[in-house]
Enzyme design. Structure first.
Site, mmCIF file in Angstrom:
data_model
loop_
_atom_site.group_PDB
_atom_site.id
_atom_site.type_symbol
_atom_site.label_atom_id
_atom_site.label_comp_id
_atom_site.label_asym_id
_atom_site.label_seq_id
_atom_site.Cartn_x
_atom_site.Cartn_y
_atom_site.Cartn_z
ATOM 1 C CE LYS A 1 0.805 1.204 4.528
ATOM 2 N NZ LYS A 1 1.622 2.346 4.947
ATOM 3 C CG ASP B 1 -0.524 -0.269 8.072
ATOM 4 O OD1 ASP B 1 -1.359 0.604 8.357
ATOM 5 O OD2 ASP B 1 0.691 -0.030 7.902
HETATM 6 O O1 C5P Z 1 -0.069 -1.836 14.707
HETATM 7 P P1 C5P Z 1 1.357 -2.085 14.375
HETATM 8 O O2 C5P Z 1 1.948 -3.200 15.188
HETATM 9 O O3 C5P Z 1 1.620 -2.275 12.914
HETATM 10 O O4 C5P Z 1 2.126 -0.750 14.773
HETATM 11 C C1 C5P Z 1 3.537 -0.734 14.861
HETATM 12 C C2 C5P Z 1 3.959 0.472 15.662
HETATM 13 O O5 C5P Z 1 3.697 1.675 14.943
HETATM 14 C C3 C5P Z 1 3.259 0.664 16.994
HETATM 15 O O6 C5P Z 1 3.886 -0.067 18.012
HETATM 16 C C4 C5P Z 1 3.410 2.157 17.219
HETATM 17 O O7 C5P Z 1 4.715 2.480 17.672
HETATM 18 C C5 C5P Z 1 3.297 2.709 15.814
HETATM 19 N N1 C5P Z 1 1.916 3.125 15.480
HETATM 20 C C6 C5P Z 1 1.369 4.214 16.120
HETATM 21 N N2 C5P Z 1 0.090 4.606 15.808
HETATM 22 C C7 C5P Z 1 -0.621 3.943 14.868
HETATM 23 C C8 C5P Z 1 -0.085 2.827 14.214
HETATM 24 C C9 C5P Z 1 1.197 2.435 14.538
HETATM 25 O O8 C5P Z 1 2.006 4.829 16.968
HETATM 26 N N3 C5P Z 1 -1.837 4.354 14.590
#
Ligand code: C5P
Length: 317
Positions: free
Chosen positions: A14, A141
């Site tokens: 994406k 994502d």
């Molecule tokens: O959800 P995911 O594990 O992919 O997110 C990875 C990291 O990205 C989270 O631990 C956080 O540090 C950051 N993140 C965030 N806010 C979001 C999505 C991701 O701070 N909305």
């Protein structure tokens, strides 16, 4: 003769056409206003029944991806097996093309591909809502990676509304010789907000809003207005961490791209171009400039992962 049944899925990357970042919530995530577009740069995930869960990785980006239970695709298989009361005996093979730590949801794509693939391999017939809730447990994502097309994501990016797209958009994705860690980029943004003395928590920063201009341009297939409306709040943060990304952005626009934008939290830069012909010219000029290590031509939107069945003879090596 033994017959092996495998399921193969193409799992697209994406690009965020808009990434508005609000304040940090109590759970550590940031409120987002994210316009996602799935593009034709993709991994291929092949799932074959096996004694135990195992992961192998091939393709041009294989060296950068863990081939063990920590791989998010393996975690997706385990989560789905647990939820369905099954043994997660699957060989997951990832043919890796999406840049790693590139901000293009490469890991999320593999997880979404694994969910869709195992649902088919195990004949579970789970509906979209159930797969979406598993996806949201795996990462912010992953729900979009499951849905594909174009969508607006709010919350931490997992609450989706499908968006209409009036015309195919053409892209060049320029990879850096390094990746950027998503938590590190969010942490740097917070550090910058704190040192500037501006609010940084979710109760102090207004929730970011969807750009009307951008979604109207997307729906109308108006590429020039879309180029004007692209925006990523993490771009100044990533370019301050890795100033060479500024040179990449300049090279692509000097080469004739309509606009350049940091993909997600980086480090890949996406260039919106007018058509496939211009994509080839921009890709060649970007490579010649020495400001990127590879340039991938792609188009979007493309659909999310869909299972294809493969029957082979022989053992599951
Ligand atoms: O959800 P995911 O594990 O992919 O997110 C990875 C990291 O990205 C989270 O631990 C956080 O540090 C950051 N993140 C965030 N806010 C979001 C999505 C991701 O701070 N909305």
């Amino acid at each position: 003769m033994t017959y092996l049944r495998s399921i193969s899925v193409r799992a697209p990357a994406k690009v965020n056409l808009q990434l508005g970042v609000g304040g940090r919530r109590d759970d550590g995530y940031h409120e987002l206003a994210s316009v996602f577009l799935a593009v034709s740069l993709s991994d291929r995930i092949t799932l074959t029944a096996a004694e135990e869960l195992r992961v192998t990785v091939g393709g041009p980006r294989a060296a950068d991806v863990p081939a063990d239970a920590s791989n998010i695709a393996a975690r997706a298989v385990e989560l789905l097996a647990k939820r369905s009361g099954l043994h997660p005996g699957v060989h997951v093979h990832i043919d890796k093309h999406i840049p790693v730590q590139g901000g293009m949801a490469g890991g999320s794509a593999d997880a979404a591909g694994a969910l869709v693939g195992c649902d088919a391999l195990w004949n579970l017939g789970l509906g979209r809502p159930e797969l979406l809730s598993l996806a949201a447990e795996l990462g912010s994502d992953v729900p979009f990676s499951l849905v594909g097309g174009a969508a607006f994501g709010s919350g931490r990016g997992e609450r989706l509304t499908v968006l209409p797209v009036g015309a195919t958009t053409h892209w060049v994705f320029a990879t850096a010789g390094f990746g950027l860690s998503t938590p590190a980029v969010f942490a740097e943004q917070e550090r910058r907000r704190r040192s500037a003395g501006v609010p940084w928590t979710a109760d102090g920063v207004p929730s970011p809003l969807m750009s009307r201009k951008l979604v109207d341009a997307l729906a109308a297939g108006d590429t020039a207005s879309l180029a004007d409306a692209l925006g990523n709040d993490l771009e100044p943060v990533a370019t301050s961490m890795r100033p060479q990304l500024t040179a990449t952005l300049k090279s692509g626009t000097d080469a004739g791209a309509l606009a350049g934008i940091l993909c997600g939290s980086g480090a890949t830069i996406g260039f919106l171009v007018s058509d496939g012909h211009q994509a080839r010219t921009v890709a060649q000029k970007l490579l010649a400039s020495g400001t990127c290590t590879s340039a991938h031509i792609a188009a979007g939107p493309v659909p999310g992962p869909e299972p294809e069945e493969i029957i082979t003879t022989g053992e599951n090596g």
